[in-house]
Each structure stands twice: as structure tokens, then as C-alpha cells.
Design a protein around this motif. Structure first.
Motif, PDB file in Angstrom:
ATOM      1  N   VAL A  18       0.844  -1.197   0.000  1.00 58.38           N
ATOM      2  CA  VAL A  18       0.000   0.000   0.000  1.00 58.38           C
ATOM      3  C   VAL A  18       0.881   1.251   0.000  1.00 58.38           C
ATOM      4  CG1 VAL A  18      -1.885  -1.158   1.204  1.00 58.38           C
ATOM      5  CG2 VAL A  18      -0.155   0.045   2.525  1.00 58.38           C
ATOM      6  N   GLU A  19       0.344   2.316  -0.575  1.00 60.75           N
ATOM      7  CA  GLU A  19       1.024   3.608  -0.580  1.00 60.75           C
ATOM      8  C   GLU A  19       0.516   4.460   0.579  1.00 60.75           C
ATOM      9  OE1 GLU A  19       3.401   4.608  -2.646  1.00 60.75           O
ATOM     10  OE2 GLU A  19       3.385   2.834  -3.952  1.00 60.75           O
ATOM     11  N   CYS A  20       1.419   5.198   1.209  1.00 56.48           N
ATOM     12  CA  CYS A  20       1.018   6.067   2.314  1.00 56.48           C
ATOM     13  C   CYS A  20       1.958   7.267   2.401  1.00 56.48           C
ATOM     14  CB  CYS A  20       0.984   5.295   3.633  1.00 56.48           C
ATOM     15  SG  CYS A  20       2.448   4.340   3.962  1.00 56.48           S
ATOM     16  N   GLU A  21       1.649   8.199   3.266  1.00 50.14           N
ATOM     17  CA  GLU A  21       2.437   9.420   3.376  1.00 50.14           C
ATOM     18  C   GLU A  21       3.809   9.140   3.980  1.00 50.14           C
ATOM     19  OE1 GLU A  21       0.373  12.368   5.564  1.00 50.14           O
ATOM     20  OE2 GLU A  21      -1.291  12.545   4.119  1.00 50.14           O
ATOM     21  N   ASP A  22       4.791   9.967   3.578  1.00 50.30           N
ATOM     22  CA  ASP A  22       6.127   9.853   4.156  1.00 50.30           C
ATOM     23  C   ASP A  22       6.076  10.113   5.660  1.00 50.30           C
ATOM     24  OD1 ASP A  22       7.076   9.291   1.674  1.00 50.30           O
ATOM     25  OD2 ASP A  22       8.242  11.147   1.437  1.00 50.30           O
ATOM     26  N   LEU A  23       7.045   9.548   6.359  1.00 52.16           N
ATOM     27  CA  LEU A  23       7.104   9.661   7.815  1.00 52.16           C
ATOM     28  C   LEU A  23       7.847  10.925   8.239  1.00 52.16           C
ATOM     29  CD1 LEU A  23       8.008   5.944   8.651  1.00 52.16           C
ATOM     30  CD2 LEU A  23       5.740   7.000   8.620  1.00 52.16           C
ATOM     31  N   THR A  24       7.484  11.449   9.401  1.00 51.66           N
ATOM     32  CA  THR A  24       8.137  12.621   9.989  1.00 51.66           C
ATOM     33  C   THR A  24       8.585  12.270  11.395  1.00 51.66           C
ATOM     34  OG1 THR A  24       6.733  14.129   8.715  1.00 51.66           O
ATOM     35  CG2 THR A  24       7.877  15.043  10.628  1.00 51.66           C
ATOM     36  N   PRO A  25       9.851  12.500  11.739  1.00 53.40           N
ATOM     37  CA  PRO A  25      10.327  12.110  13.071  1.00 53.40           C
ATOM     38  C   PRO A  25       9.889  13.086  14.158  1.00 53.40           C
ATOM     39  CG  PRO A  25      12.087  13.183  11.861  1.00 53.40           C
ATOM     40  CD  PRO A  25      10.935  13.062  10.903  1.00 53.40           C
ATOM     41  N   LYS A  26       9.595  12.548  15.330  1.00 55.52           N
ATOM     42  CA  LYS A  26       9.392  13.362  16.527  1.00 55.52           C
ATOM     43  C   LYS A  26      10.743  13.557  17.210  1.00 55.52           C
ATOM     44  CE  LYS A  26       4.760  11.429  17.258  1.00 55.52           C
ATOM     45  NZ  LYS A  26       3.911  10.616  18.189  1.00 55.52           N
ATOM     46  N   ALA A  27      10.749  14.273  18.306  1.00 58.66           N
ATOM     47  CA  ALA A  27      11.991  14.479  19.057  1.00 58.66           C
ATOM     48  C   ALA A  27      12.590  13.135  19.455  1.00 58.66           C
ATOM     49  CB  ALA A  27      11.718  15.319  20.296  1.00 58.66           C
ATOM     50  N   GLY A  28      13.880  12.974  19.199  1.00 63.08           N
ATOM     51  CA  GLY A  28      14.576  11.750  19.567  1.00 63.08           C
ATOM     52  C   GLY A  28      14.410  10.609  18.585  1.00 63.08           C
ATOM     53  N   GLU A  29      13.743  10.869  17.459  1.00 64.75           N
ATOM     54  CA  GLU A  29      13.504   9.823  16.467  1.00 64.75           C
ATOM     55  C   GLU A  29      14.284  10.083  15.177  1.00 64.75           C
ATOM     56  OE1 GLU A  29       8.974   8.355  17.589  1.00 64.75           O
ATOM     57  OE2 GLU A  29       9.261   9.762  15.932  1.00 64.75           O
ATOM     58  N   VAL A  30      14.398   9.037  14.382  1.00 62.63           N
ATOM     59  CA  VAL A  30      15.116   9.105  13.113  1.00 62.63           C
ATOM     60  C   VAL A  30      14.292   8.401  12.037  1.00 62.63           C
ATOM     61  CG1 VAL A  30      17.200   8.388  11.873  1.00 62.63           C
ATOM     62  CG2 VAL A  30      17.368   9.148  14.256  1.00 62.63           C
ATOM     63  N   VAL A  31      14.178   9.033  10.865  1.00 61.91           N
ATOM     64  CA  VAL A  31      13.528   8.409   9.716  1.00 61.91           C
ATOM     65  C   VAL A  31      14.601   7.882   8.770  1.00 61.91           C
ATOM     66  CG1 VAL A  31      12.102   8.784   7.661  1.00 61.91           C
ATOM     67  CG2 VAL A  31      11.434   9.787   9.856  1.00 61.91           C
ATOM     68  N   ILE A  32      14.426   6.643   8.342  1.00 64.60           N
ATOM     69  CA  ILE A  32      15.406   5.970   7.479  1.00 64.60           C
ATOM     70  C   ILE A  32      14.749   5.579   6.163  1.00 64.60           C
ATOM     71  CG2 ILE A  32      16.902   3.941   7.266  1.00 64.60           C
ATOM     72  CD1 ILE A  32      16.941   3.912  10.388  1.00 64.60           C
ATOM     73  N   ASP A  33      15.430   5.897   5.053  1.00 61.09           N
ATOM     74  CA  ASP A  33      15.040   5.361   3.753  1.00 61.09           C
ATOM     75  C   ASP A  33      15.581   3.938   3.675  1.00 61.09           C
ATOM     76  OD1 ASP A  33      13.555   7.385   2.524  1.00 61.09           O
ATOM     77  OD2 ASP A  33      15.339   8.454   1.879  1.00 61.09           O
ATOM     78  N   VAL A  34      14.699   2.980   3.661  1.00 61.85           N
ATOM     79  CA  VAL A  34      15.074   1.580   3.783  1.00 61.85           C
ATOM     80  C   VAL A  34      15.550   1.013   2.448  1.00 61.85           C
ATOM     81  CG1 VAL A  34      14.191  -0.733   4.316  1.00 61.85           C
ATOM     82  CG2 VAL A  34      13.490   1.237   5.708  1.00 61.85           C
ATOM     83  N   LYS A  35      16.633   0.250   2.516  1.00 68.45           N
ATOM     84  CA  LYS A  35      17.160  -0.446   1.346  1.00 68.45           C
ATOM     85  C   LYS A  35      17.011  -1.956   1.457  1.00 68.45           C
ATOM     86  CE  LYS A  35      18.498   3.550  -0.160  1.00 68.45           C
ATOM     87  NZ  LYS A  35      17.689   4.239  -1.213  1.00 68.45           N
ATOM     88  N   GLY A  36      17.052  -2.462   2.703  1.00 66.31           N
ATOM     89  CA  GLY A  36      16.927  -3.893   2.925  1.00 66.31           C
ATOM     90  C   GLY A  36      16.141  -4.188   4.187  1.00 66.31           C
ATOM     91  N   ILE A  37      15.374  -5.283   4.160  1.00 67.69           N
ATOM     92  CA  ILE A  37      14.506  -5.670   5.285  1.00 67.69           C
ATOM     93  C   ILE A  37      14.740  -7.144   5.597  1.00 67.69           C
ATOM     94  CG2 ILE A  37      12.110  -5.927   6.063  1.00 67.69           C
ATOM     95  CD1 ILE A  37      11.476  -3.875   3.673  1.00 67.69           C
ATOM     96  N   GLY A  38      15.116  -7.431   6.830  1.00 69.56           N
ATOM     97  CA  GLY A  38      15.318  -8.813   7.231  1.00 69.56           C
ATOM     98  C   GLY A  38      13.998  -9.536   7.435  1.00 69.56           C
ATOM     99  N   ILE A  39      13.937 -10.777   6.944  1.00 69.52           N
ATOM    100  CA  ILE A  39      12.751 -11.628   7.111  1.00 69.52           C
ATOM    101  C   ILE A  39      13.014 -12.592   8.265  1.00 69.52           C
ATOM    102  CG2 ILE A  39      11.306 -13.412   6.046  1.00 69.52           C
ATOM    103  CD1 ILE A  39      10.850 -10.802   4.729  1.00 69.52           C
ATOM    104  N   ASN A  40      12.038 -12.722   9.149  1.00 63.73           N
ATOM    105  CA  ASN A  40      12.145 -13.647  10.273  1.00 63.73           C
ATOM    106  C   ASN A  40      10.912 -14.545  10.332  1.00 63.73           C
ATOM    107  OD1 ASN A  40      14.636 -12.671  11.899  1.00 63.73           O
ATOM    108  ND2 ASN A  40      13.517 -10.793  11.434  1.00 63.73           N
ATOM    109  N   TYR A  41      11.074 -15.715  10.939  1.00 61.69           N
ATOM    110  CA  TYR A  41       9.934 -16.625  11.034  1.00 61.69           C
ATOM    111  C   TYR A  41       8.795 -16.003  11.825  1.00 61.69           C
ATOM    112  CZ  TYR A  41       7.518 -21.077  10.872  1.00 61.69           C
ATOM    113  OH  TYR A  41       6.603 -22.055  10.603  1.00 61.69           O
TER     114      TYR A  41
END
Length: 343
Positions: A18-41
Motif C-alpha cells: 500500500v502507498e502512504c504518506e512519508d514519515l516525519t520524526p518526533k523528538a529523539g527519532e530518526v527516519v530511514i530510507d530503507v534499502k533492505g529488510i530482514g525476514i524472520n519466522y
């Protein structure tokens, strides 16, 4: 941004992009443009609707995913350690299956120098699980003997490496012969291929007196025998029950799960006292409220990776749009190492 959302429990067709709006960080947070995502069971368990923390804290719809790697896009007020443009690794309380993630700055690590960015995407969940198991739940005496089930999987590989690095004796159990060559590169003292060998006969031959630690995510198929093969003062670490779920089809087999539940051993506290053994169960997703343990994992693992003693876990890259294929592969039990979605 785009993310993978699961509207309700079910098979692979429930994995919706799904498409959604870009994220905005609050104080103490960081937004990351993701390149890879680990898959877990655990992601499979979330999709099937049987993952307790997902039901308790999120519900439906849900975006699974606990680990990502990418480039910092934006930092919130008060963040000083991290800068826009840095390549980093992050672990999150769900929401990892997305082209952007927003996490507290304390849940970010540097990419280990010996890892590629995609390899780094697959290390937080498995190494956090392994470290939490070996260093927060038990006291490892010198030259402990440790048996690791599913040793060619992500957590199994991490457990093997951390235990060997600390000087312990490790027996790695695999369920298919094609996994032997993979596991050999991480140096276990013995590999037992239970598809060809008698698991417990071989385990007894290596350590007739039993094991200090046995790590078991299989469930009822090995749990009781694992307990029986502990030394006095030994500990059984349980962090999954994969044998209760199907390896194909993508749906929960209620009959299989029910039979597995009925066959799961029950441990009487008085028997634990008499046998001088312990059974410890844990779920890493419930750790997010324990900041002291999280910070300990982050700081100690960064030290370990800086030492260069840990090898990257080999990965299988699958395009983000083919997430169903990734779930099929990890469910099959045929994968080794880590599966990483590539954006």
C-alpha cells in the motif's frame, strides 16, 4: 512511501503493498530510507495471526518487520549522534516492511565494517535474540557445552558464532544435508544431520554427561528430549515452536497446531527442582519496554562487531514486491542464513 500491510490473518495473498504518506520524526527519532529488510519466522507467525505481541499491541491491520538497513533521511529534534545520509541498521517494534521506518535513536546501530548494507539488514533480530538468550538469561561457565537446534537458520547461526567466540563447545543440529556446508564455515565443534543421523545418539556421544545449554525453537518435536539431555544445572532456552506450523500452503493447519499443542510437554516446578534443571522461554518482541536490556544489546553487539570476530550471515535477496516468495521460502525450512527483501 510504500509498505506491506496485512489486513487479517491468512495466506500469502494477505501481504498487500500500500502507498502512504512519508514519515516525519518526533523528538529523539530518526527516519530511514530503507534499502533492505530482514525476514524472520516471526513475520510468518504474525501473518498467520498467532504472534502474541502483534495481537496484544497492534491488531489488524499490521505491518510486520523487526529489522531494516538504509540511509538516514531525517532526524528529529535533539538527535545528535546520527546524521542525514548515514548508512545505518535499525530494529523496530513491527513496521519494518516498508520503504521508510521511523525509530527512536536508541534503536539504531552503525553498519558493521565487515557487512554490506544488505547483509546488515539481516543481523539485528537474530543477533539480539542470540545475545539476549546467552547473556541475559543464563550464566555461561567456561567451556560450556551448547546444543543449538536449527543451527543453519539466522538465530542458529548467530548463537553458534557468539558461543564459539566466547570459547564454548557448540553442537549444531541441521535438518537437511544441504545445510552442512553452510554451517561448517561458522566452526561448530560438531554438526548433527538429523535427516541422516540419530540426533540424540550423536548428541550423547559428543557429551555423555549432557549439555549446559540447549537452544530450541522447534517446539514439541524436540523439547522434551532437549530437557532430558541437559546436565544438572543446565538450561533449556525456548524461543519458538516451528514444528506446530505447516511448511507449505501458507495457512494455519488447525489440526496440526492442535496436536502439537497437546503434545507439548508441561514442566512441573517440583520436577525442575528435583532435576536441578531450568526451562526458560522468551519472545524478543516483548523486550521493547525494557530499555536497559535494549541498550545493553546495542552497546555489547557494537563492541563485538567492531572486533571483527563475527562473520556476516549469508543472505538470499528477494525483491520487495515478491514478499510472498520470501515467506514461502522461510516457511519451507529449506532456507539457510537470512532472507532479505531488497527495495
Amino acid at each position: 512511501m510504500k509498505k506491506i500491510e496485512i489486513p487479517s490473518a491468512g495466506s500469502y495473498d494477505k501481504l498487500k503493498i500500500v502507498e502512504c504518506e512519508d514519515l516525519t520524526p518526533k523528538a529523539g527519532e530518526v527516519v530511514i530510507d530503507v534499502k533492505g529488510i530482514g525476514i524472520n519466522y516471526a513475520d510468518v507467525c504474525i501473518r498467520l495471526g498467532v504472534y502474541e505481541s502483534a495481537k496484544k499491541y497492534v491488531g489488524w491491520p499490521i505491518t510486520p518487520g523487526f529489522e531494516t538497513a538504509g540511509v538516514i533521511k531525517e532526524v528529529g529534534e535533539g538527535v545528535t549522534k546520527w546524521q542525514v545520509g548515514q548508512e545505518v541498521v535499525a530494529f523496530s517494534f513491527f513496521n519494518g516492511y516498508a520503504s521508510q521506518v521511523c525509530v527512536p535513536e536508541t534503536q539504531i546501530l552503525n553498519v558493521p565494517p565487515q557487512f554490506s548494507l544488505m547483509q546488515a539488514a539481516g543481523f539485528p533480530a537474530v543477533f539480539f535474540t542470540a545475545f539476549h538468550a546467552l547473556y541475559h538469561h543464563v550464566v555461561l561457565r567456561p567451556n560450556s557445552k551448547i546444543l543449538v537446534h536449527s543451527a543453519a537458520g539466522g538465530v542458529g547461526t548467530a548463537l553458534t558464532q557468539l558461543a564459539k567466540m566466547a570459547g564454548h563447545k557448540v553442537v549444531g543440529v541441521i535438518g537437511s544435508s544441504h545445510k552442512r556446508e553452510y554451517l561448517e564455515q561458522f566452526g561448530p565443534d560438531k554438526i548433527i544431520d538429523k535427516s541422516k543421523e540419530d540426533l540424540w545418539k550423536e548428541a550423547e556421544a559428543f557429551s555423555p554427561e549432557g549439555y549446559d545449554i540447549i537452544c530450541d525453537a522447534n517446539g514439541y518435536t524436540t523439547m522434551l528430549d532437549s530437557y532430558k539431555h541437559l546436565k544438572p544445572a543446565g538450561k533449556l532456552l525456548v524461543y519458538g515452536a516451528h514444528s506446530m506450523l505447516s511448511k507449505k500452503g501458507g495457512r494455519l493447519n488447525y489440526l496440526k497446531a492442535g496436536i502439537g499443542l497437546l503434545k507439548t510437554p508441561k514442566f512441573n516446578p517440583f520436577d525442575l527442582i528435583s532435576n536441578n534443571k531450568g526451562v526458560i522461554g522468551f519472545n524478543l518482541s516483548f523486550l521493547f519496554g525494557e530499555q536497559d536490556l535494549i541498550l545493553d544489546c546495542v552497546s555489547k553487539l557494537e563492541e563485538i562487531f567492531k572486533s571483527g570476530k563475527i562473520k556476516p550471515i549469508p543472505i538470499t535477496e528477494i525483491p520487495f514486491e515478491e514478499v510472498a516468495k520470501a515467506h514461502q521460502f522461510i516457511e519451507s525450512g529449506n532456507s539457510v542464513g537470512k532472507i532479505v527483501l531488497k527495495i
